[in-house]
Design an enzyme around this catalytic site. Structure first.
Site, PDB file in Angstrom:
ATOM      1  N   ARG A 156       0.807  -1.231   0.000  1.00 22.10           N
ATOM      2  CA  ARG A 156       0.000   0.000   0.000  1.00 22.10           C
ATOM      3  C   ARG A 156       0.834   1.271   0.000  1.00 22.10           C
ATOM      4  O   ARG A 156       0.466   2.226  -0.668  1.00 22.10           O
ATOM      5  CB  ARG A 156      -1.023  -0.030   1.130  1.00 22.10           C
ATOM      6  CG  ARG A 156      -0.526   0.186   2.499  1.00 22.10           C
ATOM      7  CD  ARG A 156      -1.461  -0.425   3.497  1.00 22.10           C
ATOM      8  NE  ARG A 156      -1.301  -1.872   3.530  1.00 22.10           N
ATOM      9  CZ  ARG A 156      -2.295  -2.734   3.612  1.00 22.10           C
ATOM     10  NH1 ARG A 156      -3.515  -2.326   3.675  1.00 22.10           N
ATOM     11  NH2 ARG A 156      -2.057  -4.021   3.640  1.00 22.10           N
ATOM     12  N   THR A 157       1.947   1.278   0.695  1.00 21.84           N
ATOM     13  CA  THR A 157       2.712   2.524   0.748  1.00 21.84           C
ATOM     14  C   THR A 157       3.273   2.889  -0.629  1.00 21.84           C
ATOM     15  O   THR A 157       3.176   4.023  -1.077  1.00 21.84           O
ATOM     16  CB  THR A 157       3.855   2.423   1.773  1.00 21.84           C
ATOM     17  OG1 THR A 157       3.312   2.027   3.026  1.00 21.84           O
ATOM     18  CG2 THR A 157       4.552   3.752   1.945  1.00 21.84           C
ATOM     19  N   LYS A 163      23.196  -7.223  -6.773  1.00 17.23           N
ATOM     20  CA  LYS A 163      24.580  -7.493  -7.159  1.00 17.23           C
ATOM     21  C   LYS A 163      25.563  -6.882  -6.155  1.00 17.23           C
ATOM     22  O   LYS A 163      26.762  -6.859  -6.377  1.00 17.23           O
ATOM     23  CB  LYS A 163      24.882  -6.902  -8.534  1.00 17.23           C
ATOM     24  CG  LYS A 163      24.032  -7.460  -9.647  1.00 17.23           C
ATOM     25  CD  LYS A 163      24.401  -6.782 -10.969  1.00 17.23           C
ATOM     26  CE  LYS A 163      23.359  -7.053 -12.031  1.00 17.23           C
ATOM     27  NZ  LYS A 163      23.463  -6.083 -13.129  1.00 17.23           N
ATOM     28  N   ARG A 190      12.049   3.531   1.301  1.00 15.54           N
ATOM     29  CA  ARG A 190      11.792   2.581   2.387  1.00 15.54           C
ATOM     30  C   ARG A 190      13.011   1.683   2.493  1.00 15.54           C
ATOM     31  O   ARG A 190      13.514   1.183   1.488  1.00 15.54           O
ATOM     32  CB  ARG A 190      10.559   1.739   2.092  1.00 15.54           C
ATOM     33  CG  ARG A 190      10.485   0.536   3.036  1.00 15.54           C
ATOM     34  CD  ARG A 190       9.147  -0.113   3.051  1.00 15.54           C
ATOM     35  NE  ARG A 190       8.149   0.751   3.683  1.00 15.54           N
ATOM     36  CZ  ARG A 190       6.933   0.315   3.990  1.00 15.54           C
ATOM     37  NH1 ARG A 190       6.575  -0.922   3.752  1.00 15.54           N
ATOM     38  NH2 ARG A 190       6.073   1.130   4.547  1.00 15.54           N
ATOM     39  N   HIS A 207       7.831   6.247  10.254  1.00 13.62           N
ATOM     40  CA  HIS A 207       7.035   6.123   9.039  1.00 13.62           C
ATOM     41  C   HIS A 207       6.104   7.346   9.032  1.00 13.62           C
ATOM     42  O   HIS A 207       4.921   7.239   9.309  1.00 13.62           O
ATOM     43  CB  HIS A 207       6.245   4.807   9.070  1.00 13.62           C
ATOM     44  CG  HIS A 207       5.591   4.450   7.774  1.00 13.62           C
ATOM     45  ND1 HIS A 207       5.582   5.287   6.685  1.00 13.62           N
ATOM     46  CD2 HIS A 207       4.908   3.341   7.400  1.00 13.62           C
ATOM     47  CE1 HIS A 207       4.926   4.695   5.692  1.00 13.62           C
ATOM     48  NE2 HIS A 207       4.504   3.523   6.098  1.00 13.62           N
TER      49      HIS A 207
END
Lengths: 311, 216
Positions: free
Chosen positions: A55-56, A83, A105, A133
């Site tokens: 959702r974010t 990598k 995030r 958040h």
């Protein structure tokens, strides 16, 4: 001047109210047939997600697109991060592409702060480890304000896995700034060790706090961050700290139930409670887009941002 | 851009540390240190504004052949107040209410990047929307025409009115775009160095149009 939204504790009361008021105006856009504004045309927003999110990420993407910004989605899976590319090199790549805002995030607390020192654009923290958040807290405050009016003096109870919750931390600071009284309820093992400077109260007894709450916010039990046993069994946790229909019945009239999602139905919240009329869980998702539009608008639309802290 | 000189438009700028409402509604009077503080003269007083609005109300009605399809949309802050006053007057004349609302154009402005991010104003539309209506945009001062262009773009995203007209209390000239008002309270020839400020009782405790500055 370059400003970022890294933590709700950077927001003054005026900043926070400006975001919520702006979101209130932008909420009307969702009701129109053309849900798009030309405001951020030509600006580039990069969604940089090192952790899974539904959702974010979608919410930020929808918010940026409704403001006509160009959106580049980047997830660690399938990128050069697998990598072994470092955060700094990833940041420099984004910088070279001319990102006006980076929504990040990351599993490590503080990663957005580091990123903010490397890029020229505004950095928006979309969740860093167990730290903060901020846009979730803003959308929670916006949802409360729409349901209950002014937050001054409102009693908000946040229940559950506070230890691993960036949502709880962001909410405590923001709600305190907005004048609400916050009580955290959790088993002693799930309360952070050092929280002397948190502007809130702590209780271990959900049933004692319940009848005095205008808002009950349930937190997800974050199994993926738990490296030890914090409670004996899921059933015992659910019985002492879960919100079931019986507890819902003991909440004051008009009190609302919130959950940042994703939910563990039957664990911290019963399915009947999540789907009841007092639950704002679906509204929270809708409001998320609106609040994130407000944040992007205030950070990116002018010659300099109107909100946020400097790094 | 004209923004710095057109106080009526410019005073909505928010700043961190100031609530947007204050920023929107604090009248910007002469301040100590202003070069021409004190040199402010009224070009329209309350009775003049009153008469101008009454005439505009009749013109709007005549042009639209009745109030049924009319929708008066004010551009915040003072345009909204003027739209409400015009709606009241039309109602007095016709004996039936006329739809009015407000249309914030901030998100559509072309000068957003020249100034810090600003607070948004209110948009209030009737539930029936703008489709098939005769929309009359109402603002206090017509200057560069850029606000009106923004309003036309905003309307375009909201629906398809039958016609869009423009009513302003003061037209001070210096257009930067091919835009012309249909209904004008007063044509006020100004120089760019002058400032036109519209005061309305609802926000500024009195009705007046004030002019200051310039080389006269």
């Amino acid at each position: 001047m370059n400003r970022h939204l890294l933590s709700t504790s950077d927001l003054s009361r005026d900043d926070a109210l400006l975001i919520l008021d702006t979101a209130e105006h932008l909420a009307q856009v969702a009701d129109r047939s053309i849900k798009k504004l030309p405001t951020l045309r030509g600006r580039t927003v990069v969604n940089l997600f090192f952790e899974d999110s539904t959702r974010t990420r979608i919410s930020f993407e929808a918010a940026a697109k409704r403001l006509s910004a160009d959106v580049i989605n980047f997830s660690a899976k399938g990128s050069s991060v697998s990598k072994g590319e470092s955060l700094k090199d990833t940041a420099l790549t984004l910088q070279a592409m001319g990102a006006d805002a980076v929504v990040v995030r990351h599993g490590a607390s503080g990663a957005p702060h580091r990123l903010a020192t490397w890029v020229d654009g505004s950095v928006v923290n979309a969740g860093d480890g167990t730290h903060e958040h901020p846009t979730q807290a803003l959308l929670d405050a916006f949802t409360m304000r729409r349901r209950l009016g002014d937050l001054d003096g409102r009693r908000v109870t946040i229940v559950g896995d506070v230890l691993h919750s960036r949502v709880a931390r962001s909410n405590v600071h923001l709600l305190h700034t907005l004048g609400a009284q916050v009580t955290l309820v959790a088993p002693p093992t799930l309360v952070p060790v050092s929280m002397g400077d948190w502007p809130c109260e702590v209780s271990y007894d959900f049933d004692a706090v319940l009848p005095k709450s205008d808002v009950v916010m349930m937190l997800r039990v974050q199994h993926e961050r738990m490296n030890a046993s914090y409670f004996p069994s899921a059933r015992e946790y659910s019985r002492r700290y879960g919100l079931d229909p019986e507890r819902l019945g003991r909440m004051p009239e008009g009190a609302i139930v919130m959950h940042p999602g994703p939910m563990n139905r039957g664990m911290e919240i019963a399915a009947e409670v999540a789907d009841s009329g007092r639950s704002t869980i679906v509204e929270q998702v809708t409001n998320g887009v609106t609040v994130r539009m407000a944040v992007l608008y205030l950070l990116l639309s002018g010659s300099e941002p109107a909100i946020g802290g400097t790094q | 851009m004209n923004g710095a000189q057109n106080q009526a438009r410019d005073d909505r700028r928010p700043m961190a540390g100031q609530s947007p409402r204050d920023a929107a509604e604090t009248p910007e009077g002469p301040r100590p240190g202003d070069e021409y503080a004190g040199d402010e003269r009224a070009v329209l007083e309350a009775p003049d504004i009153n008469r101008a609005l009454t005439r505009i109300a009749h013109e709007i009605l005549e042009r639209a052949k009745g109030p049924e399809k009319l929708l008066l949309l004010g551009i915040p802050t003072r345009g909204t107040i003027l739209a409400r006053r015009l709606a009241d007057r039309i109602e007095q004349v016709e004996g039936q209410p006329v739809a009015f609302g407000s249309l914030d154009v901030t998100m559509y402005r072309d000068d957003l990047r020249l100034k810090p991010a600003r607070a948004l104003g209110r948009t209030d539309l009737p539930t029936e929307g703008v489709d098939g209506r005769i929309v009359v945009l109402v603002d206090d001062v017509l200057y560069s025409g850029r606000t009106v262009r923004a309003a036309l773009d905003a309307l375009n995203d909201l629906g398809r009115p039958t016609a869009v007209r423009l009513a302003v209390l003061v037209d001070r000239g210096h257009r930067e775009l091919p835009i012309r008002a249909d209904h004008v309270g007063k044509n006020l020839p100004t120089s760019r160095a002058e400032t036109v400020r519209v005061c309305l009782a609802e926000t500024d405790q009195r009705d007046a149009v004030l002019l200051r500055g310039g080389l006269r």
